[in-house]
Design a protein around this motif. Structure first.
Motif, short mmCIF file in Angstrom:
data_model
loop_
_atom_site.label_atom_id
_atom_site.label_comp_id
_atom_site.label_asym_id
_atom_site.label_seq_id
_atom_site.Cartn_x
_atom_site.Cartn_y
_atom_site.Cartn_z
N GLU A 92 87.21 37.07 23.37
CA GLU A 92 86.48 36.27 22.39
C GLU A 92 86.30 34.81 22.83
O GLU A 92 85.26 34.21 22.60
CB GLU A 92 87.21 36.32 21.05
N ASN A 93 87.32 34.24 23.46
CA ASN A 93 87.25 32.83 23.83
C ASN A 93 86.59 32.59 25.18
O ASN A 93 86.57 31.46 25.66
CB ASN A 93 88.65 32.22 23.84
N ASP A 94 86.03 33.63 25.81
CA ASP A 94 85.39 33.43 27.11
C ASP A 94 84.16 32.55 27.01
O ASP A 94 83.85 31.80 27.95
CB ASP A 94 85.01 34.79 27.73
N VAL A 95 83.44 32.60 25.91
CA VAL A 95 82.25 31.77 25.74
C VAL A 95 82.63 30.29 25.71
O VAL A 95 81.97 29.45 26.34
CB VAL A 95 81.50 32.16 24.46
N GLU A 96 83.71 29.97 24.99
CA GLU A 96 84.14 28.57 24.92
C GLU A 96 84.67 28.09 26.27
O GLU A 96 84.39 26.96 26.70
CB GLU A 96 85.21 28.43 23.84
N ILE A 97 85.45 28.93 26.96
CA ILE A 97 85.94 28.55 28.30
C ILE A 97 84.77 28.37 29.25
O ILE A 97 84.75 27.45 30.08
CB ILE A 97 86.92 29.61 28.82
N HIS A 98 83.77 29.25 29.14
CA HIS A 98 82.59 29.14 29.99
C HIS A 98 81.86 27.82 29.75
O HIS A 98 81.37 27.19 30.70
CB HIS A 98 81.66 30.32 29.70
N ARG A 99 81.80 27.39 28.52
CA ARG A 99 81.15 26.12 28.21
C ARG A 99 81.91 24.94 28.83
O ARG A 99 81.29 24.00 29.35
CB ARG A 99 81.06 25.95 26.69
N LEU A 100 83.24 25.00 28.80
CA LEU A 100 84.02 23.92 29.40
C LEU A 100 83.87 23.88 30.91
O LEU A 100 83.71 22.81 31.51
CB LEU A 100 85.49 24.09 29.01
N VAL A 101 83.91 25.06 31.55
CA VAL A 101 83.78 25.10 33.01
C VAL A 101 82.39 24.68 33.45
O VAL A 101 82.20 24.09 34.52
CB VAL A 101 84.12 26.51 33.53
N SER A 102 81.37 24.94 32.61
CA SER A 102 80.00 24.60 32.97
C SER A 102 79.80 23.11 33.14
O SER A 102 78.88 22.67 33.83
CB SER A 102 79.04 25.14 31.90
N GLU A 103 80.66 22.30 32.53
CA GLU A 103 80.54 20.86 32.66
C GLU A 103 80.85 20.39 34.09
O GLU A 103 80.45 19.29 34.47
CB GLU A 103 81.47 20.17 31.67
N PHE A 104 81.56 21.20 34.85
CA PHE A 104 81.92 20.82 36.22
C PHE A 104 80.97 21.44 37.24
O PHE A 104 81.15 21.24 38.45
CB PHE A 104 83.35 21.26 36.54
N VAL A 105 79.98 22.21 36.79
CA VAL A 105 79.08 22.89 37.72
C VAL A 105 77.93 21.97 38.05
O VAL A 105 77.36 21.31 37.17
CB VAL A 105 78.56 24.20 37.10
N ASP A 106 77.56 21.93 39.34
CA ASP A 106 76.44 21.13 39.79
C ASP A 106 75.15 21.88 39.52
O ASP A 106 75.02 23.05 39.87
CB ASP A 106 76.54 20.83 41.29
#
Length: 359
Positions: free
Chosen positions: A143-157
């Protein structure tokens, strides 16, 4: 005026190959010319993910260190680069401290400072490897994969970074036959409101979409994997048994995929899942490639090939039985000869003793 992190990521991504060009006409200042200024924004789309062996080994090592024999999952960051044609090469990874509450999925901890420091050190070693997403050992989406994905996306170029990040689930203990690696990307799914009075605007939420995934390797990595398999592979196993085992594994995987197709079609017929025209088209292509066994010539050709194969198997089994019987007879004759020689030797020694006593 200072620059933001998004501007810096846009500058870093300037040298990459664009997968999709979006042109925007910007009205210019009145300068006596009718044409406006055309600006192009590079938007990268991921269509295919290639995971390298080093990443798989790192994920397994990470799992054995922090989550073995537990219900926890290992979480880390993926590094790599983008190729032409929407291909994403996942070439490296590193672990990240991660904790979550099993009872409440909304409560989790991801160490941002550790992530930034590790990424800074990796950039010093290889500047071409950038953050492209994250991984966890699953084995399924949570369930929390979407929220973790949003946080990690901030570090993606990349621009926009939210559509660039990928999630790779690595099954450390796979139960099904096939690749233990599954890649996903987040897309915005738009759904209308329940009623006209409830909402005047469409609602959108991020959902994960599966991506085609493969295990790729460079020449150096292939050599390393071959040396690693030499220590794992049992040299005493014959090549015939290995081929039979691989065939059984392939047929088991085919059976699993056919069952998945059957379950999907049944769910579509019952109205539990929407019709996906692309999936139906692929299934139609598969069925079109199947031979028509109702034709007498095709059925006869298959029967002849099967009979020839079974004849070869029968001849091989018969020859092996004859060779085994021949070896058994030779062993019995050799044993009988040894017993006769021993009996003759014992009789000779007995006669000599009797002659000595008589003298």
């Amino acid at each position: 005026m200072g620059t933001s992190k998004d501007d810096e990521r846009m500058a870093d991504a300037g040298g990459e190959v664009a997968q999709e060009d979006v042109a925007m006409n910007v009205a210019g200042e009145p300068s006596g010319k009718d044409e406006g200024v055309v600006a192009k924004v590079q938007v990268h789309t991921t269509e295919h993910v290639s995971v390298h062996p080093l990443v798989l080994l790192s994920v397994v090592d990470h799992y054995n260190r922090v989550a073995k024999d537990t219900r926890k999952r290992a979480v880390g960051i993926l590094l790599g680069e983008r190729r032409k044609g929407g291909i994403l090469e996942v070439t490296n990874s590193f672990a990240v401290p991660f904790e979550e509450d099993e009872k409440n999925p909304a409560i989790f901890f991801l160490d941002h400072s550790y992530l930034e420091n590790m990424y800074r050190m990796f950039r010093k070693v290889n500047a071409r490897e950038k953050v492209i997403g994250w991984y966890h050992t699953g084995p399924r989406l949570r369930e929390n994969d979407v929220e973790i994905h949003r946080l990690v996306s901030e570090f993606v170029d990349g621009v926009p970074s939210k559509t660039q990040a990928v999630l790779v689930i690595c099954e450390v203990k796979p139960k099904d036959v096939g690749l233990p690696v599954h890649a996903y990307k987040a897309v915005e799914q738009v759904s209308d409101g329940k009623g006209f009075n409830d909402s005047m605007q469409a609602k959108s939420k991020p959902v994960f979409v599966n991506l085609p995934t493969e295990v790729g390797a460079t020449e150096a990595e292939e050599i390393g994997v071959e040396h690693l398999l030499r220590d794992v592979k049992d040299a005493t196993v014959s090549s015939l048994s290995t081929q039979v085992e691989e065939m059984v594994t392939g047929l088991t995987g085919l059976k699993t995929r056919l069952q998945e197709v059957q379950e999907y079609l049944r769910a579509v017929v019952e109205g539990k899942m929407p019709v996906n025209n692309e999936v139906i088209k692929n299934l139609q292509d598969i069925f079109s490639l199947l031979p028509n066994l109702n034709v007498e010539e095709v059925a006869g050709a298959f029967a002849n090939e099967t009979n020839d194969m079974m004849m070869a198997v029968y001849m091989g089994s018969l020859l092996r039985s004859v060779v085994s019987l021949h070896s058994l007879i030779e062993n019995k004759e050799a044993s009988k000869a040894r017993l006769d020689m021993a009996h003759v030797g014992a009789s000779g020694n007995k006669n000599k003793k009797e002659e000595g006593v008589a003298s």
